[in-house]
Motif scaffolding. Structure first.
Motif, PDB file in Angstrom:
ATOM      1  N   LYS A 277      12.770  13.161   2.087  1.00  0.00           N
ATOM      2  CA  LYS A 277      11.942  14.269   1.923  1.00  0.00           C
ATOM      3  C   LYS A 277      10.439  14.022   1.203  1.00  0.00           C
ATOM      4  N   LEU A 278      10.572  13.290  -0.084  1.00  0.00           N
ATOM      5  CA  LEU A 278       9.335  12.970  -0.799  1.00  0.00           C
ATOM      6  C   LEU A 278       8.449  11.857  -0.076  1.00  0.00           C
ATOM      7  N   PHE A 279       9.120  11.106   0.847  1.00  0.00           N
ATOM      8  CA  PHE A 279       8.368  10.262   1.594  1.00  0.00           C
ATOM      9  C   PHE A 279       7.429  10.941   2.426  1.00  0.00           C
ATOM     10  N   ALA A 280       8.225  11.994   3.119  1.00  0.00           N
ATOM     11  CA  ALA A 280       7.203  12.938   4.141  1.00  0.00           C
ATOM     12  C   ALA A 280       6.148  13.571   3.325  1.00  0.00           C
ATOM     13  N   GLU A 281       6.517  14.278   2.107  1.00  0.00           N
ATOM     14  CA  GLU A 281       5.633  14.696   1.393  1.00  0.00           C
ATOM     15  C   GLU A 281       4.510  13.910   0.877  1.00  0.00           C
ATOM     16  N   ALA A 282       4.944  12.652   0.645  1.00  0.00           N
ATOM     17  CA  ALA A 282       3.629  11.802   0.078  1.00  0.00           C
ATOM     18  C   ALA A 282       2.866  11.163   1.329  1.00  0.00           C
ATOM     19  N   GLY A 283       3.286  11.375   2.576  1.00  0.00           N
ATOM     20  CA  GLY A 283       2.476  11.129   3.705  1.00  0.00           C
ATOM     21  C   GLY A 283       2.928   9.696   4.095  1.00  0.00           C
ATOM     22  N   ILE A 284       3.841   8.851   3.624  1.00  0.00           N
ATOM     23  CA  ILE A 284       4.343   7.683   4.102  1.00  0.00           C
ATOM     24  C   ILE A 284       5.264   7.543   5.311  1.00  0.00           C
ATOM     25  N   ALA A 285       5.872   8.775   5.442  1.00  0.00           N
ATOM     26  CA  ALA A 285       6.939   8.981   6.273  1.00  0.00           C
ATOM     27  C   ALA A 285       6.721  10.496   7.032  1.00  0.00           C
ATOM     28  N   ARG A 286       6.894  10.376   8.553  1.00  0.00           N
ATOM     29  CA  ARG A 286       6.756  11.460   9.454  1.00  0.00           C
ATOM     30  C   ARG A 286       8.204  11.761   9.754  1.00  0.00           C
ATOM     31  N   GLU A 287       8.593  13.375   9.554  1.00  0.00           N
ATOM     32  CA  GLU A 287       9.767  13.789  10.085  1.00  0.00           C
ATOM     33  C   GLU A 287       9.772  14.110  11.531  1.00  0.00           C
TER      34      GLU A 287
ATOM     35  N   ALA B 298       0.802  -0.932  -0.189  1.00  0.00           N
ATOM     36  CA  ALA B 298      -0.059   0.039   0.111  1.00  0.00           C
ATOM     37  C   ALA B 298       0.657   1.316   0.057  1.00  0.00           C
ATOM     38  N   LYS B 299       1.787   1.239   0.720  1.00  0.00           N
ATOM     39  CA  LYS B 299       2.816   2.441   0.830  1.00  0.00           C
ATOM     40  C   LYS B 299       3.576   2.639  -0.382  1.00  0.00           C
ATOM     41  N   LYS B 300       3.896   1.619  -1.101  1.00  0.00           N
ATOM     42  CA  LYS B 300       4.555   1.725  -2.262  1.00  0.00           C
ATOM     43  C   LYS B 300       3.636   2.313  -3.503  1.00  0.00           C
ATOM     44  N   LYS B 301       2.399   1.747  -3.335  1.00  0.00           N
ATOM     45  CA  LYS B 301       1.310   2.346  -4.422  1.00  0.00           C
ATOM     46  C   LYS B 301       1.211   3.856  -4.106  1.00  0.00           C
ATOM     47  N   ILE B 302       0.951   4.211  -2.960  1.00  0.00           N
ATOM     48  CA  ILE B 302       1.157   5.510  -2.261  1.00  0.00           C
ATOM     49  C   ILE B 302       2.038   6.317  -2.929  1.00  0.00           C
ATOM     50  N   PHE B 303       3.308   5.993  -2.886  1.00  0.00           N
ATOM     51  CA  PHE B 303       4.396   6.528  -3.173  1.00  0.00           C
ATOM     52  C   PHE B 303       4.735   6.681  -4.659  1.00  0.00           C
ATOM     53  N   ALA B 304       4.198   5.646  -5.375  1.00  0.00           N
ATOM     54  CA  ALA B 304       4.312   5.744  -6.800  1.00  0.00           C
ATOM     55  C   ALA B 304       3.258   6.692  -7.344  1.00  0.00           C
ATOM     56  N   ASP B 305       1.983   6.577  -6.895  1.00  0.00           N
ATOM     57  CA  ASP B 305       0.982   7.489  -7.159  1.00  0.00           C
ATOM     58  C   ASP B 305       1.489   9.072  -7.124  1.00  0.00           C
ATOM     59  N   PHE B 306       2.184   9.361  -6.049  1.00  0.00           N
ATOM     60  CA  PHE B 306       2.505  10.555  -5.560  1.00  0.00           C
ATOM     61  C   PHE B 306       3.718  11.266  -6.460  1.00  0.00           C
ATOM     62  N   ILE B 307       4.641  10.060  -6.760  1.00  0.00           N
ATOM     63  CA  ILE B 307       5.681  10.413  -8.011  1.00  0.00           C
ATOM     64  C   ILE B 307       5.181  10.529  -9.205  1.00  0.00           C
ATOM     65  N   ALA B 308       4.084  10.127  -9.848  1.00  0.00           N
ATOM     66  CA  ALA B 308       3.169  10.134 -11.035  1.00  0.00           C
ATOM     67  C   ALA B 308       2.534  11.599 -11.015  1.00  0.00           C
ATOM     68  N   GLN B 309       2.091  11.903  -9.994  1.00  0.00           N
ATOM     69  CA  GLN B 309       1.222  13.152  -9.883  1.00  0.00           C
ATOM     70  C   GLN B 309       2.093  14.403  -9.963  1.00  0.00           C
TER      71      GLN B 309
END
Length: 143
Positions: free
Chosen positions: A64-74, A4-15
């Motif tokens: 930083k991208l992971f945090a922007e995508a919402g899959i990681a928190r700083e 699910a997180k990989k999908k979220i990140f892939a969608d984020f990158i594409a957007q």
């Protein structure tokens, strides 16, 4: 969860119109397989052993991208290093931070959550988010 997180990140990158790269995939796999609060340096050193072509700046930008995508928190725990933890939708936890060895332990306590909600309600305050960090000396360091 990983898928699910990989999908979220892939969608984020594409957007964002960014490229999906092998290096980002490797960094994501390594981040998701960790159960610790990782600094950029820690993740970089972990990756460097097997993937010498991944640079520090790439790890930095990708986290930083992971945090922007919402899959990681700083997270910052007062030691000058930014650490990253997994974001799990609907999950909340707090942290015990050892001021000697730097260990970070997550915990959940419904009584504390209920008390915070009550204190806010008594004052007409609506909590949007919160973070509780307790600093002290862990059991290993006290021994």
């Amino acid at each position: 969860m990983k898928r699910a997180k990989k999908k979220i990140f892939a969608d984020f990158i594409a957007q964002r119109g960014l490229k999906s790269t092998k290096q980002r995939d490797i960094i994501l796999d390594s981040f998701l397989s960790s159960d610790r609060h990782l600094s950029i340096e820690e993740l970089y050193l972990k990756l460097r052993a097997k993937h010498s072509n991944i640079g520090y700046a790439t790890v930095y930008r990708t986290l930083k991208l992971f945090a922007e995508a919402g899959i990681a928190r700083e997270m910052e725990f007062g030691d000058g290093q930014t650490r990253y933890e997994h974001v799990v939708e609907g999950e909340h936890h707090d942290h015990l931070v050892c001021t000697r060895c730097g260990s970070i332990e997550e915990f959940e306590n419904q009584t504390i959550e209920d008390l915070q909600t009550q204190v806010a309600a008594d004052r007409g305050f609506l909590i949007e988010r919160h973070r509780l960090e307790l600093y002290g000396v862990c059991g290993k360091c006290r021994s």
